[in-house]
Design a protein around this motif. Structure first.
Motif, mmCIF file in Angstrom:
data_model
loop_
_atom_site.group_PDB
_atom_site.id
_atom_site.type_symbol
_atom_site.label_atom_id
_atom_site.label_comp_id
_atom_site.label_asym_id
_atom_site.label_seq_id
_atom_site.Cartn_x
_atom_site.Cartn_y
_atom_site.Cartn_z
ATOM 1 N N VAL A 186 0.860 -1.175 0.000
ATOM 2 C CA VAL A 186 0.000 0.000 0.000
ATOM 3 C C VAL A 186 0.898 1.227 0.000
ATOM 4 C CG1 VAL A 186 -1.748 1.287 1.273
ATOM 5 C CG2 VAL A 186 -1.798 -1.209 1.263
ATOM 6 N N GLN A 187 0.671 2.113 -0.944
ATOM 7 C CA GLN A 187 1.441 3.356 -0.997
ATOM 8 C C GLN A 187 0.499 4.519 -0.757
ATOM 9 O OE1 GLN A 187 3.437 3.400 -4.806
ATOM 10 N NE2 GLN A 187 5.240 2.487 -3.910
ATOM 11 N N THR A 188 0.897 5.406 0.106
ATOM 12 C CA THR A 188 0.122 6.597 0.402
ATOM 13 C C THR A 188 0.921 7.795 -0.070
ATOM 14 O OG1 THR A 188 -0.783 5.513 2.353
ATOM 15 C CG2 THR A 188 -1.012 7.891 2.228
ATOM 16 N N LYS A 189 0.268 8.686 -0.752
ATOM 17 C CA LYS A 189 0.953 9.881 -1.234
ATOM 18 C C LYS A 189 0.194 11.115 -0.791
ATOM 19 C CE LYS A 189 3.093 7.792 -5.223
ATOM 20 N NZ LYS A 189 3.468 7.931 -6.598
ATOM 21 N N CYS A 190 0.933 12.136 -0.447
ATOM 22 C CA CYS A 190 0.325 13.410 -0.108
ATOM 23 C C CYS A 190 -0.020 14.139 -1.402
ATOM 24 C CB CYS A 190 1.300 14.273 0.696
ATOM 25 S SG CYS A 190 1.615 13.644 2.349
ATOM 26 N N PRO A 191 -1.059 14.947 -1.355
ATOM 27 C CA PRO A 191 -1.356 15.755 -2.537
ATOM 28 C C PRO A 191 -0.254 16.785 -2.745
ATOM 29 C CG PRO A 191 -2.765 16.404 -0.708
ATOM 30 C CD PRO A 191 -1.984 15.201 -0.262
ATOM 31 N N PRO A 192 -0.118 17.321 -3.945
ATOM 32 C CA PRO A 192 0.902 18.345 -4.173
ATOM 33 C C PRO A 192 0.667 19.555 -3.261
ATOM 34 C CG PRO A 192 -0.233 17.771 -6.229
ATOM 35 C CD PRO A 192 -0.924 17.045 -5.130
ATOM 36 N N LEU A 193 1.751 20.090 -2.754
ATOM 37 C CA LEU A 193 1.650 21.267 -1.883
ATOM 38 C C LEU A 193 1.573 22.535 -2.729
ATOM 39 C CD1 LEU A 193 4.249 20.356 0.872
ATOM 40 C CD2 LEU A 193 1.765 20.154 0.967
ATOM 41 N N ARG A 194 0.694 23.403 -2.336
ATOM 42 C CA ARG A 194 0.549 24.676 -3.030
ATOM 43 C C ARG A 194 1.647 25.622 -2.549
ATOM 44 N NH1 ARG A 194 -4.860 28.458 -3.079
ATOM 45 N NH2 ARG A 194 -3.965 30.071 -4.388
ATOM 46 N N SER A 195 2.190 26.386 -3.463
ATOM 47 C CA SER A 195 3.202 27.382 -3.107
ATOM 48 C C SER A 195 2.531 28.733 -2.910
ATOM 49 C CB SER A 195 4.249 27.495 -4.209
ATOM 50 O OG SER A 195 4.957 26.280 -4.324
ATOM 51 N N TYR A 196 3.036 29.494 -1.967
ATOM 52 C CA TYR A 196 2.514 30.832 -1.686
ATOM 53 C C TYR A 196 3.634 31.844 -1.880
ATOM 54 C CZ TYR A 196 -1.301 28.233 0.461
ATOM 55 O OH TYR A 196 -2.343 27.371 0.678
ATOM 56 N N ALA A 197 3.298 32.963 -2.462
ATOM 57 C CA ALA A 197 4.274 34.040 -2.660
ATOM 58 C C ALA A 197 4.708 34.579 -1.297
ATOM 59 C CB ALA A 197 3.655 35.154 -3.493
ATOM 60 N N PRO A 198 5.962 35.001 -1.169
ATOM 61 C CA PRO A 198 6.423 35.539 0.108
ATOM 62 C C PRO A 198 5.535 36.669 0.628
ATOM 63 C CG PRO A 198 8.291 35.172 -1.338
ATOM 64 C CD PRO A 198 7.049 34.927 -2.157
ATOM 65 N N ALA A 199 5.045 37.516 -0.247
ATOM 66 C CA ALA A 199 4.182 38.622 0.189
ATOM 67 C C ALA A 199 2.876 38.098 0.793
ATOM 68 C CB ALA A 199 3.891 39.556 -0.978
ATOM 69 N N THR A 200 2.364 37.015 0.241
ATOM 70 C CA THR A 200 1.131 36.418 0.759
ATOM 71 C C THR A 200 1.367 35.810 2.136
ATOM 72 O OG1 THR A 200 0.390 35.949 -1.487
ATOM 73 C CG2 THR A 200 -0.684 34.723 0.277
ATOM 74 N N VAL A 201 2.497 35.132 2.302
ATOM 75 C CA VAL A 201 2.841 34.546 3.598
ATOM 76 C C VAL A 201 2.997 35.645 4.643
ATOM 77 C CG1 VAL A 201 4.574 33.199 4.860
ATOM 78 C CG2 VAL A 201 3.904 32.516 2.547
ATOM 79 N N LYS A 202 3.662 36.717 4.273
ATOM 80 C CA LYS A 202 3.861 37.843 5.196
ATOM 81 C C LYS A 202 2.514 38.462 5.583
ATOM 82 C CE LYS A 202 6.539 42.048 5.799
ATOM 83 N NZ LYS A 202 7.572 42.928 5.253
ATOM 84 N N LYS A 203 1.639 38.634 4.598
ATOM 85 C CA LYS A 203 0.324 39.212 4.869
ATOM 86 C C LYS A 203 -0.478 38.308 5.808
ATOM 87 C CE LYS A 203 -3.888 40.839 2.662
ATOM 88 N NZ LYS A 203 -4.659 40.990 1.458
ATOM 89 N N ALA A 204 -0.465 37.007 5.548
ATOM 90 C CA ALA A 204 -1.188 36.059 6.403
ATOM 91 C C ALA A 204 -0.658 36.092 7.835
ATOM 92 C CB ALA A 204 -1.092 34.649 5.834
ATOM 93 N N GLY A 205 0.659 36.199 7.976
ATOM 94 C CA GLY A 205 1.255 36.289 9.310
ATOM 95 C C GLY A 205 0.776 37.518 10.056
ATOM 96 N N GLY A 206 0.714 38.653 9.356
ATOM 97 C CA GLY A 206 0.213 39.878 9.966
ATOM 98 C C GLY A 206 -1.247 39.740 10.380
ATOM 99 N N GLU A 207 -2.039 39.099 9.529
ATOM 100 C CA GLU A 207 -3.450 38.892 9.854
ATOM 101 C C GLU A 207 -3.603 38.004 11.086
ATOM 102 O OE1 GLU A 207 -5.071 37.342 6.228
ATOM 103 O OE2 GLU A 207 -4.953 39.288 5.200
ATOM 104 N N LEU A 208 -2.774 36.974 11.181
ATOM 105 C CA LEU A 208 -2.830 36.095 12.354
ATOM 106 C C LEU A 208 -2.407 36.818 13.625
ATOM 107 C CD1 LEU A 208 -1.498 32.732 10.919
ATOM 108 C CD2 LEU A 208 -3.769 33.174 11.855
ATOM 109 N N ARG A 209 -1.374 37.632 13.522
ATOM 110 C CA ARG A 209 -0.937 38.395 14.699
ATOM 111 C C ARG A 209 -2.043 39.327 15.173
ATOM 112 N NH1 ARG A 209 3.817 37.707 12.037
ATOM 113 N NH2 ARG A 209 3.632 39.591 10.772
ATOM 114 N N LYS A 210 -2.722 39.993 14.242
ATOM 115 C CA LYS A 210 -3.844 40.878 14.614
ATOM 116 C C LYS A 210 -4.961 40.084 15.267
ATOM 117 C CE LYS A 210 -3.136 44.367 11.039
ATOM 118 N NZ LYS A 210 -3.674 44.964 9.801
#
Length: 73
Positions: free
Chosen positions: A20-44
């Motif tokens: 039995v082989q289990t595979k993860c779905p492909p990981l989506r990539s996020y632009a650095p600006a999007t990651v930074k924005k999400a971090g700010g939103e989480l901090r707020k």
């Protein structure tokens, strides 16, 4: 006394091995600006509500992504 395996019989010695082989779905990539924005939103969000549920759910998602990366290696 018969056991469940006795009742079902046994496989022949030349039965194929089940793999039995289990595979993860492909990981989506996020632009650095999007990651930074999400971090700010989480901090707020955490500043406004230290008991907010979303940050722990996102941490779980990060752990899942890390596990998928490790599994892929």
């Amino acid at each position: 006394m018969a056991t469940p395996s006795d009742a079902m019989g046994s496989f022949p010695h030349d039965a194929p091995e089940v793999v039995v082989q289990t595979k993860c779905p492909p990981l989506r990539s996020y632009a650095p600006a999007t990651v930074k924005k999400a971090g700010g939103e989480l901090r707020k969000l955490l500043s406004a509500d230290p008991g907010a549920a979303a940050p722990s759910m996102i941490a779980d998602y990060k752990l899942l992504r890390d596990q998928c990366r490790a599994y892929g290696k």
